[in-house]
Write an enzyme that holds these catalytic residues in place. Sequence first.
Site, PDB file in Angstrom:
ATOM      1  N   TYR A  48       3.109   5.331  15.776  1.00  0.00           N
ATOM      2  CA  TYR A  48       1.801   4.710  15.520  1.00  0.00           C
ATOM      3  C   TYR A  48       0.653   5.635  15.938  1.00  0.00           C
ATOM      4  O   TYR A  48      -0.336   5.779  15.213  1.00  0.00           O
ATOM      5  CB  TYR A  48       1.744   3.391  16.284  1.00  0.00           C
ATOM      6  CG  TYR A  48       0.516   2.546  16.081  1.00  0.00           C
ATOM      7  CD1 TYR A  48       0.362   1.762  14.941  1.00  0.00           C
ATOM      8  CD2 TYR A  48      -0.486   2.489  17.053  1.00  0.00           C
ATOM      9  CE1 TYR A  48      -0.761   0.958  14.767  1.00  0.00           C
ATOM     10  CE2 TYR A  48      -1.603   1.695  16.890  1.00  0.00           C
ATOM     11  CZ  TYR A  48      -1.743   0.928  15.748  1.00  0.00           C
ATOM     12  OH  TYR A  48      -2.862   0.135  15.589  1.00  0.00           O
ATOM     13  N   VAL A  94       0.810  -1.226   0.000  1.00  0.00           N
ATOM     14  CA  VAL A  94       0.000   0.000   0.000  1.00  0.00           C
ATOM     15  C   VAL A  94       0.844   1.277   0.000  1.00  0.00           C
ATOM     16  O   VAL A  94       0.327   2.362  -0.287  1.00  0.00           O
ATOM     17  CB  VAL A  94      -1.014   0.035   1.177  1.00  0.00           C
ATOM     18  CG1 VAL A  94      -2.036  -1.079   1.057  1.00  0.00           C
ATOM     19  CG2 VAL A  94      -0.327   0.013   2.536  1.00  0.00           C
TER      20      VAL A  94
HETATM   21  P1  NAP Z   1      -2.123  -7.699  11.762  1.00  0.00           P
HETATM   22  O1  NAP Z   1      -2.718  -8.967  12.289  1.00  0.00           O
HETATM   23  O2  NAP Z   1      -0.680  -7.435  11.977  1.00  0.00           O
HETATM   24  O3  NAP Z   1      -2.466  -7.629  10.194  1.00  0.00           O
HETATM   25  C1  NAP Z   1      -2.067  -6.529   9.415  1.00  0.00           C
HETATM   26  C2  NAP Z   1      -2.063  -6.937   7.964  1.00  0.00           C
HETATM   27  O4  NAP Z   1      -1.618  -5.805   7.184  1.00  0.00           O
HETATM   28  C3  NAP Z   1      -1.096  -8.085   7.677  1.00  0.00           C
HETATM   29  O5  NAP Z   1      -1.712  -9.061   6.877  1.00  0.00           O
HETATM   30  C4  NAP Z   1       0.036  -7.386   6.942  1.00  0.00           C
HETATM   31  O6  NAP Z   1       0.730  -8.186   5.994  1.00  0.00           O
HETATM   32  C5  NAP Z   1      -0.691  -6.268   6.222  1.00  0.00           C
HETATM   33  N1  NAP Z   1       0.229  -5.229   5.778  1.00  0.00           N
HETATM   34  C6  NAP Z   1       1.247  -4.669   6.487  1.00  0.00           C
HETATM   35  N2  NAP Z   1       1.923  -3.788   5.728  1.00  0.00           N
HETATM   36  C7  NAP Z   1       1.320  -3.780   4.511  1.00  0.00           C
HETATM   37  C8  NAP Z   1       1.563  -3.095   3.291  1.00  0.00           C
HETATM   38  N3  NAP Z   1       2.577  -2.210   3.158  1.00  0.00           N
HETATM   39  N4  NAP Z   1       0.751  -3.333   2.227  1.00  0.00           N
HETATM   40  C9  NAP Z   1      -0.261  -4.232   2.338  1.00  0.00           C
HETATM   41  N5  NAP Z   1      -0.548  -4.914   3.462  1.00  0.00           N
HETATM   42  C10 NAP Z   1       0.236  -4.703   4.538  1.00  0.00           C
HETATM   43  O7  NAP Z   1      -2.871  -6.416  12.332  1.00  0.00           O
HETATM   44  P2  NAP Z   1      -4.332  -6.244  12.999  1.00  0.00           P
HETATM   45  O8  NAP Z   1      -4.159  -6.296  14.460  1.00  0.00           O
HETATM   46  O9  NAP Z   1      -5.329  -7.104  12.326  1.00  0.00           O
HETATM   47  O10 NAP Z   1      -4.597  -4.712  12.624  1.00  0.00           O
HETATM   48  C11 NAP Z   1      -5.350  -4.296  11.511  1.00  0.00           C
HETATM   49  C12 NAP Z   1      -5.552  -2.785  11.573  1.00  0.00           C
HETATM   50  O11 NAP Z   1      -6.210  -2.450  12.796  1.00  0.00           O
HETATM   51  C13 NAP Z   1      -4.248  -1.995  11.576  1.00  0.00           C
HETATM   52  O12 NAP Z   1      -4.413  -0.792  10.856  1.00  0.00           O
HETATM   53  C14 NAP Z   1      -4.022  -1.707  13.043  1.00  0.00           C
HETATM   54  O13 NAP Z   1      -3.213  -0.596  13.240  1.00  0.00           O
HETATM   55  C15 NAP Z   1      -5.451  -1.505  13.522  1.00  0.00           C
HETATM   56  N6  NAP Z   1      -5.646  -1.707  14.960  1.00  0.00           N
HETATM   57  C16 NAP Z   1      -5.390  -2.917  15.559  1.00  0.00           C
HETATM   58  C17 NAP Z   1      -5.598  -3.068  16.933  1.00  0.00           C
HETATM   59  C18 NAP Z   1      -5.343  -4.361  17.670  1.00  0.00           C
HETATM   60  O14 NAP Z   1      -5.476  -4.388  18.910  1.00  0.00           O
HETATM   61  N7  NAP Z   1      -4.995  -5.446  17.000  1.00  0.00           N
HETATM   62  C19 NAP Z   1      -6.055  -1.980  17.675  1.00  0.00           C
HETATM   63  C20 NAP Z   1      -6.298  -0.774  17.040  1.00  0.00           C
HETATM   64  C21 NAP Z   1      -6.095  -0.654  15.674  1.00  0.00           C
HETATM   65  P3  NAP Z   1       1.973  -9.108   6.448  1.00  0.00           P
HETATM   66  O15 NAP Z   1       1.382 -10.211   7.231  1.00  0.00           O
HETATM   67  O16 NAP Z   1       2.573  -9.571   5.157  1.00  0.00           O
HETATM   68  O17 NAP Z   1       2.873  -8.209   7.237  1.00  0.00           O
END
Ligand code: NAP
Length: 252
Positions: A153, A63
């Site tokens: 972040y 992205v």
């Molecule tokens: P996650 O399990 O780490 O998944 C993130 C996904 O994004 C992974 O599949 C990753 O691919 C992909 N990604 C990373 N860099 C990328 C790039 N440059 N281009 C395309 N895809 C990319 O994270 P999550 O916890 O589900 O979080 C999802 C969203 O929610 C994020 O924006 C995060 O900041 C937000 N969020 C999460 C939480 C929480 O508690 N988990 C809380 C608040 C907000 P790879 O596997 O190949 O790295």
Amino acid sequence: MNQNKPVAVVTGGARGIGEAVARRLAHEGFAVAVLDLDAEAAEPVVAAIRETGQSAVAVGVDVTDEVSVEAAIAQVEKELGPPIVLVNNAGITRDDLLHKLNAESWDTVLAVHLRGAFLVSRAVQRHMTTARWGRIVNLSSVSALGNRGQANYSAAKAGIQGFTKTLALELGRFGVTVNAVAPGFIVTDMTRATAERVGLTFDEFTERAIREVPVQRAGQPEDVASAVAYFVREDASYVSGQVLYVAGGPRS
Ligand code: NAP
């Protein structure tokens, strides 16, 4: 294959919150493009969606890369049709206290969250404005309000809120709403990595996090997917530029 279903794009859809959102949008009747760094990593999600009789494709994209984003959205249009729903979910963390935080970690985190959301939104909005209907949902976080060890972040996630409100102002006249979901503690690989960083087992980390959550439980990816599903509904058309905290309590 798609039978003219409305098309949704979910970035970072291979796992965690993105996976739950992709599955939920498919359940809601969208043909779903599951975008992730590695298209292969998104294949199991696509297979699971297809098993339910819905349409989905896996598309590789970085992205942060303008050329990659344009190519990915062109591929979505070719394989499923023009996308009219976008969930900017791809995200990473590179946590450290300010005095140890290096410039590369700053740049990388801001690039994935902010540049990424910008590039994909710009590529998809043309289909929405043509259709005179669209929904963009951006992933912010409670960290937008400040979180120790996350200067990069939290800056990115606060930036997402300003980005959301500005897009809502610009795109409203085309029938496009733009909102943000700001999750609290959600059980995914991202929070597992945070536990590791602070030297706790995931159970210890979760227990500690839950103590701060009014509803006294950890959030699941499906909790976030429910909020996204609300924003993309037809009858949510008068709700735009909003930030919904999905955190088991107020946190705003
Ligand atoms: P996650 O399990 O780490 O998944 C993130 C996904 O994004 C992974 O599949 C990753 O691919 C992909 N990604 C990373 N860099 C990328 C790039 N440059 N281009 C395309 N895809 C990319 O994270 P999550 O916890 O589900 O979080 C999802 C969203 O929610 C994020 O924006 C995060 O900041 C937000 N969020 C999460 C939480 C929480 O508690 N988990 C809380 C608040 C907000 P790879 O596997 O190949 O790295």
